[in-house]
Design a protein around this motif. Sequence first.
Motif: not given
Length: 498
Positions: A127, A129-132
């Motif tokens: 899961h 990601s760059d944002d998370n």
Amino acid sequence: MADSDSSAPVRVRFAPSPTGRLHIGGLRTALYNYLFAHKHDGDFILRIEDTDQSRYVEEAEADLMQALSWSGLNYNEGPGTGGPHQPYYQSERSGLYQRYAQQLIDSGHAYYAFDTEDEVEAMRERHASDDNPSPAYNAHTRMEMRNSLSLDDDEVQQLLDDGAPHVVRLMMPRNETVRFEDEVRGTVTFETQGLDDQVLLKSDGLPTYHLANVVDDHHMRISHVIRGEEWLPSTPKHVLLYDAFGWTPPAFAHLPLIMSPESGKLSKRDSNELGIPVFVTDYREAGYQPEALINFLALLGWHPSDEQEIFSLEELVEAFSLDRVGVSGVQFDLDKLNWYNEQYVRAMNAEDFAEALRTQLTEEHLPITHERLMAIAELTQDRVSKVGDVLTEHRYFFEDPTAYDEDDVESGWTDQSAELLQALAEVYDEASTFDRDVVDQGMRDVAETHDVGLGAVIHPVRLAISGRTSGPGIFDLVAFMGRETTLRRIDAVIDALE
């Protein structure tokens, strides 16, 4: 709950983990708890949070007890003192935590999780990601994991019956805002969407900090939780636990960090690189006065209502309030601490200073008579910032100098110095007595005979005696050293510098 408005008895706790020596920041936390309790005629409780056995350090508890005792921060309840809520070791309260963990499971606020560390890590990678970059194990991901929410009841029971390794996790609400009032920071809010379903009970059956401290604070009737800023992100989890149990949470107060002069939290690296001790033991061993350290720490994050700087512990109790504790981190200023210590050292009576010095000498196995001890105290008390400086900056009282400060040699040694010292040595050797008057007159006679100023004699004499050109009054110093030592050191400096 304001720090002076509550009608409930004030009960606060200092709850360190015995994982190493007591950090200076930990002592400040203990101090603020102590001051707040005594200001409101409440109780100051010591609780040992020793559930993380992998990080347990056997000597840490003794270091903690010694630091609190040395600092004068005596607790009303705790190890060795007892109290109505013992035991005060979390490792001895595991049955209580397991019972409450089961209560949370039964009420639907917690669940069993059978995932391995590798499985949890794999989920985070899936899961990410760059944002998370580090996704949480919570409402967004828990149903794809192996836990009592995603598995059927029979499978869960079979895993439990088989003794399958598992933890108990708090069921974090989905996309909610947790809000609480902080006595230092005002209203604080956190969003649950980024928070993990916190592990409450580990696979070894012992609780994490989060479950244990909430259960213990409730059972010990803690009214105010006063702790470091580093625990602020954990507080929403604790608030949710109080809600799940149906308990009223205590008031929270999160103290500002103690910062390094080079920014960042004061750490052991600062001790190594900047010469700033980070453990309480280091200050005790260096000869700092506990009253000075307490005074300094009190004002490292809290400020009084006036310009007063020197406080006794009783005066700090009277003046302290949480509403004058700042929010921003505060830089540790070793020079300021040394100034505080200097004030306390200068204010000591001679006997107390001498006894503090004797303690330092005993630790270094340097025996001394009471008469000489008192003489050294008289010569040095108004020249040091801390008692331990006598053994570092004035080591010459106990040992002949083995080196001479280059700058002092440059300023205090001339082509004529050896001749002047040899003449002075002859005067002292032939004197029928050796006291302050003889020392004084001898230097004046040599200066007059050689047609030089008195300083031309004093500077090399002081260099011979102490290895430097500054220190206590030279006539008193030489008289204290005695004829034999003085002549030996004069010979030594001539040999070394000529």
